[in-house]
Design a protein around this motif. Structure first.
Motif, PDB file in Angstrom:
ATOM      1  N   ILE A 207      19.993 128.176 -14.322  1.00 34.69           N
ATOM      2  CA  ILE A 207      18.665 127.237 -14.386  1.00 34.69           C
ATOM      3  C   ILE A 207      18.383 127.336 -15.961  1.00 34.69           C
ATOM      4  O   ILE A 207      18.581 128.250 -16.600  1.00 34.69           O
ATOM      5  N   LYS A 208      18.137 126.114 -16.287  1.00 39.54           N
ATOM      6  CA  LYS A 208      17.489 126.083 -17.772  1.00 39.54           C
ATOM      7  C   LYS A 208      16.916 124.617 -18.080  1.00 39.54           C
ATOM      8  O   LYS A 208      16.933 123.931 -17.431  1.00 39.54           O
ATOM      9  N   ILE A 209      15.927 124.824 -18.833  1.00 47.22           N
ATOM     10  CA  ILE A 209      15.202 123.583 -19.238  1.00 47.22           C
ATOM     11  C   ILE A 209      15.547 122.964 -20.633  1.00 47.22           C
ATOM     12  O   ILE A 209      15.560 123.931 -21.675  1.00 47.22           O
ATOM     13  N   LEU A 210      15.810 121.637 -20.700  1.00 47.64           N
ATOM     14  CA  LEU A 210      16.192 121.100 -21.975  1.00 47.64           C
ATOM     15  C   LEU A 210      15.965 119.762 -21.859  1.00 47.64           C
ATOM     16  O   LEU A 210      15.757 119.244 -20.754  1.00 47.64           O
ATOM     17  N   THR A 211      15.704 118.829 -23.196  1.00 49.30           N
ATOM     18  CA  THR A 211      15.512 117.662 -23.309  1.00 49.30           C
ATOM     19  C   THR A 211      17.102 117.164 -23.545  1.00 49.30           C
ATOM     20  O   THR A 211      17.540 117.320 -24.869  1.00 49.30           O
ATOM     21  N   PRO A 212      17.543 116.455 -22.596  1.00 43.58           N
ATOM     22  CA  PRO A 212      19.206 115.817 -23.072  1.00 43.58           C
ATOM     23  C   PRO A 212      18.850 114.756 -23.987  1.00 43.58           C
ATOM     24  O   PRO A 212      18.016 114.034 -24.148  1.00 43.58           O
ATOM     25  N   THR A 213      20.099 114.420 -24.965  1.00 40.55           N
ATOM     26  CA  THR A 213      20.167 113.605 -25.867  1.00 40.55           C
ATOM     27  C   THR A 213      20.580 112.307 -24.818  1.00 40.55           C
ATOM     28  O   THR A 213      21.032 112.278 -24.005  1.00 40.55           O
ATOM     29  N   LYS A 214      20.313 111.189 -25.300  1.00 47.21           N
ATOM     30  CA  LYS A 214      20.712 109.760 -24.670  1.00 47.21           C
ATOM     31  C   LYS A 214      22.282 109.962 -24.759  1.00 47.21           C
ATOM     32  O   LYS A 214      22.731 109.574 -23.340  1.00 47.21           O
ATOM     33  N   GLU A 215      22.928 110.152 -25.555  1.00 47.22           N
ATOM     34  CA  GLU A 215      24.519 110.285 -25.444  1.00 47.22           C
ATOM     35  C   GLU A 215      24.978 111.147 -24.087  1.00 47.22           C
ATOM     36  O   GLU A 215      25.655 110.925 -23.593  1.00 47.22           O
TER      37      GLU A 215
ATOM     38  N   CYS B 139      19.282 106.032 -18.611  1.00 45.46           N
ATOM     39  CA  CYS B 139      19.721 106.946 -19.685  1.00 45.46           C
ATOM     40  C   CYS B 139      18.591 107.237 -20.780  1.00 45.46           C
ATOM     41  O   CYS B 139      18.452 108.251 -21.037  1.00 45.46           O
ATOM     42  N   ASP B 140      17.960 106.271 -21.086  1.00 43.17           N
ATOM     43  CA  ASP B 140      16.446 106.330 -21.790  1.00 43.17           C
ATOM     44  C   ASP B 140      15.684 107.352 -21.063  1.00 43.17           C
ATOM     45  O   ASP B 140      15.114 108.146 -21.706  1.00 43.17           O
ATOM     46  N   PHE B 141      15.524 107.186 -19.824  1.00 39.04           N
ATOM     47  CA  PHE B 141      14.320 107.665 -19.262  1.00 39.04           C
ATOM     48  C   PHE B 141      15.132 109.437 -18.778  1.00 39.04           C
ATOM     49  O   PHE B 141      14.206 110.212 -19.195  1.00 39.04           O
ATOM     50  N   LEU B 142      16.283 109.712 -18.512  1.00 35.58           N
ATOM     51  CA  LEU B 142      16.611 110.889 -18.394  1.00 35.58           C
ATOM     52  C   LEU B 142      16.459 111.711 -19.719  1.00 35.58           C
ATOM     53  O   LEU B 142      16.446 112.779 -19.772  1.00 35.58           O
ATOM     54  N   SER B 143      16.587 111.030 -20.860  1.00 33.70           N
ATOM     55  CA  SER B 143      16.257 111.667 -22.153  1.00 33.70           C
ATOM     56  C   SER B 143      15.180 111.722 -22.636  1.00 33.70           C
ATOM     57  O   SER B 143      14.625 112.128 -23.847  1.00 33.70           O
ATOM     58  N   SER B 144      14.101 111.188 -21.922  1.00 37.25           N
ATOM     59  CA  SER B 144      12.730 111.012 -22.388  1.00 37.25           C
ATOM     60  C   SER B 144      11.556 112.174 -22.594  1.00 37.25           C
ATOM     61  O   SER B 144      10.868 112.419 -23.070  1.00 37.25           O
ATOM     62  N   GLY B 145      12.417 113.404 -22.184  1.00 37.74           N
ATOM     63  CA  GLY B 145      11.472 114.617 -21.749  1.00 37.74           C
ATOM     64  C   GLY B 145      12.185 115.784 -21.126  1.00 37.74           C
ATOM     65  O   GLY B 145      13.465 115.682 -20.961  1.00 37.74           O
ATOM     66  N   PRO B 146      11.721 116.975 -21.012  1.00 38.27           N
ATOM     67  CA  PRO B 146      12.401 118.099 -20.414  1.00 38.27           C
ATOM     68  C   PRO B 146      12.985 117.771 -19.151  1.00 38.27           C
ATOM     69  O   PRO B 146      12.129 117.147 -18.285  1.00 38.27           O
ATOM     70  N   VAL B 147      14.110 118.255 -18.883  1.00 44.99           N
ATOM     71  CA  VAL B 147      14.958 118.127 -17.487  1.00 44.99           C
ATOM     72  C   VAL B 147      15.115 119.893 -17.120  1.00 44.99           C
ATOM     73  O   VAL B 147      15.438 120.314 -18.081  1.00 44.99           O
ATOM     74  N   VAL B 148      14.870 119.960 -15.740  1.00 48.57           N
ATOM     75  CA  VAL B 148      15.216 121.219 -15.473  1.00 48.57           C
ATOM     76  C   VAL B 148      16.533 121.404 -14.815  1.00 48.57           C
ATOM     77  O   VAL B 148      16.786 120.473 -13.431  1.00 48.57           O
ATOM     78  N   ALA B 149      17.715 121.824 -15.225  1.00 45.01           N
ATOM     79  CA  ALA B 149      19.027 121.743 -14.961  1.00 45.01           C
ATOM     80  C   ALA B 149      19.370 122.882 -14.258  1.00 45.01           C
ATOM     81  O   ALA B 149      19.049 124.384 -14.549  1.00 45.01           O
ATOM     82  N   MET B 150      19.705 122.939 -12.745  1.00 43.81           N
ATOM     83  CA  MET B 150      20.099 123.976 -11.896  1.00 43.81           C
ATOM     84  C   MET B 150      21.621 124.039 -11.338  1.00 43.81           C
ATOM     85  O   MET B 150      22.013 122.880 -11.089  1.00 43.81           O
TER      86      MET B 150
END
Ligand code: ATP
Ligand code: MG
Length: 137
Positions: A35-43, A62-73
């Motif tokens: 688990i980690k939290i990160l804001t992905p780049t648009k790329e 893709c704009d939306f996914l990179s618009s703020g923190p995401v919790v990746a698990m």
């Protein structure tokens, strides 16, 4: 043992649904192995959604996914790829059943709060994209 990639999208994080979503996977009996939290780049978002690059909503997605923190698990357990999708519910919250994450917590296809790998091969690719091997327990 089977593993899948699950991400709480920026809308889910912003709405304070991290613990709610983690609980559902945990209570079912799956094991959290990364688990980690990160804001992905648009790329990076474009790489993640590469299979959708011909779709009209790709750029906005893709704009939306990179618009703020995401919790990746990464979650592990018997049948977790398929059953994880079942816990998540149909892509459009209009079609997702009550009792599912999207059915209970979302109303819009563009803001459907969570991502889950759609098959075992995709799961492997997405885990490799988002995590280094040493980040998994
Ligand atoms: P995800 O990959 O995010 O788990 P999914 O596998 O249920 O969702 P996909 O077909 O892979 O659905 O679409 C990826 C994401 O693109 C969806 O979760 C949704 O947010 C967005 N999306 C899909 N269809 C549309 C659409 N018609 N209009 C706007 N956004 C869409
Ligand atoms: Mg998908």
């Amino acid at each position: 043992i089977e593993r899948t990639f699950i991400a709480i999208k920026p809308d889910g994080v912003q709405r304070g649904l991290i613990s709610e979503i983690i609980s559902r996977f945990e209570r079912k009996g799956y094991k959290l192995v990364a688990i980690k939290i990160l804001t992905p780049t648009k790329e990076f978002a474009m790489l993640h959604y590469d299979d959708l690059k011909e779709r009209p909503f790709f750029n906005g997605l893709c704009d939306f996914l990179s618009s703020g923190p995401v919790v990746a698990m990464v979650w592990e357990g018997q049948g977790v790829v398929k059953y994880g999708r079942k816990l998540i519910g149909a892509t459009s919250p209009h079609n997702s059943e009550p009792g599912t994450i999207r059915g209970d917590l979302a109303i819009s296809v563009g803001r459907n709060i969570i991502h889950g790998s759609d098959g075992p091969e995709t799961a492997k690719n997405e885990i490799n994209l988002w995590f280094k091997p040493e980040e998994l327990v």
